[in-house]
Design an enzyme around this catalytic site. Structure first.
Site, PDB file in Angstrom:
ATOM      1  N   GLY A  36     -49.231 -12.151  50.819  1.00 46.72           N
ATOM      2  CA  GLY A  36     -48.634 -11.935  51.766  1.00 46.72           C
ATOM      3  C   GLY A  36     -47.808 -12.675  52.318  1.00 46.72           C
ATOM      4  N   ASP A  49     -57.981 -12.330  58.952  1.00 50.91           N
ATOM      5  CA  ASP A  49     -58.829 -11.391  59.455  1.00 50.91           C
ATOM      6  C   ASP A  49     -60.418 -10.923  59.518  1.00 50.91           C
ATOM      7  OD1 ASP A  49     -59.322  -9.919  57.227  1.00 50.91           O
ATOM      8  OD2 ASP A  49     -57.769  -8.483  57.495  1.00 50.91           O
ATOM      9  N   ASP A  71     -48.660  -6.147  53.307  1.00 45.51           N
ATOM     10  CA  ASP A  71     -48.121  -5.181  52.513  1.00 45.51           C
ATOM     11  C   ASP A  71     -49.086  -3.930  52.350  1.00 45.51           C
ATOM     12  OD1 ASP A  71     -49.884  -4.674  49.506  1.00 45.51           O
ATOM     13  OD2 ASP A  71     -50.135  -6.075  50.533  1.00 45.51           O
TER      14      ASP A  71
END
Length: 178
Positions: free
Chosen positions: A48, A106, A162
């Site tokens: 990522g 997150d 993604d």
């Protein structure tokens, strides 16, 4: 910017490339200020962070090295809560100043595992540089010294992020339409 379809989901515009690049330049300036004379190792977390890392490093002016690790904690649109190391660290970090480059934090579980590993390997210092953070979703206390943007909960794709391996190749970031 229009909606896009990634596999079976529709995503709407969320953050434009111009805003991302502005914040990335700000973060790079902070790193340039803080790492004069330190020659940091940028440890980019694949897959990522590849776009973020490329744009960040174009704006970093201090001498540095770059390396990559690959870890995974997502399945589809949900975090598994378990971090798998898919490609390990190849660099000796003992005594080095390390900056972890991550696309998004997150829950914080991935970052915690990477930080623990680097501390075990006796890095001189370790800081996290993240493009995005979802503060309301954090489960672990992570110090994000270098952060481009805080965002609300919600699944996003684009600019390296993604959905099941697809959707990484956009200049902008999109959020899922529920």
């Amino acid at each position: 910017m229009e909606t896009i379809q990634v596999k079976d989901r529709i995503f709407e515009p969320f953050i434009r490339e111009e805003e991302l690049l502005k914040e990335i330049k700000r973060v790079a300036s902070e790193i340039n200020r803080d790492y004069v004379g330190k020659e940091p190792l940028f440890l980019c977390v694949l897959n990522g962070s590849f776009m973020f890392a490329a744009d960040l490093l174009k704006n970093v002016s201090v001498p540095c090295n770059v390396s990559f690790v690959k870890v995974a904690s997502y399945s589809g649109t949900d975090t598994t809560g378990k971090v798998k190391e898919l490609m390990g660290l190849q660099e000796n970090v003992e005594g080095r100043h390390v900056i972890i480059v991550e696309d998004i934090v997150d829950t914080g579980y991935t970052m915690r595992d990477v930080l623990d590993s680097l501390h075990d390997k006796k890095a001189a210092s370790v800081q996290v540089c993240a493009l995005l953070c979802k503060p309301d979703k954090l489960k672990v206390d992570i110090n994000l010294k270098y952060l481009a943007l805080n965002i609300p909960n919600g699944f996003i794709v684009g600019y390296g992020l993604d959905y099941d391996g697809f959707g990484r190749n956009t200049r902008d970031i999109y959020k899922i339409v529920k």
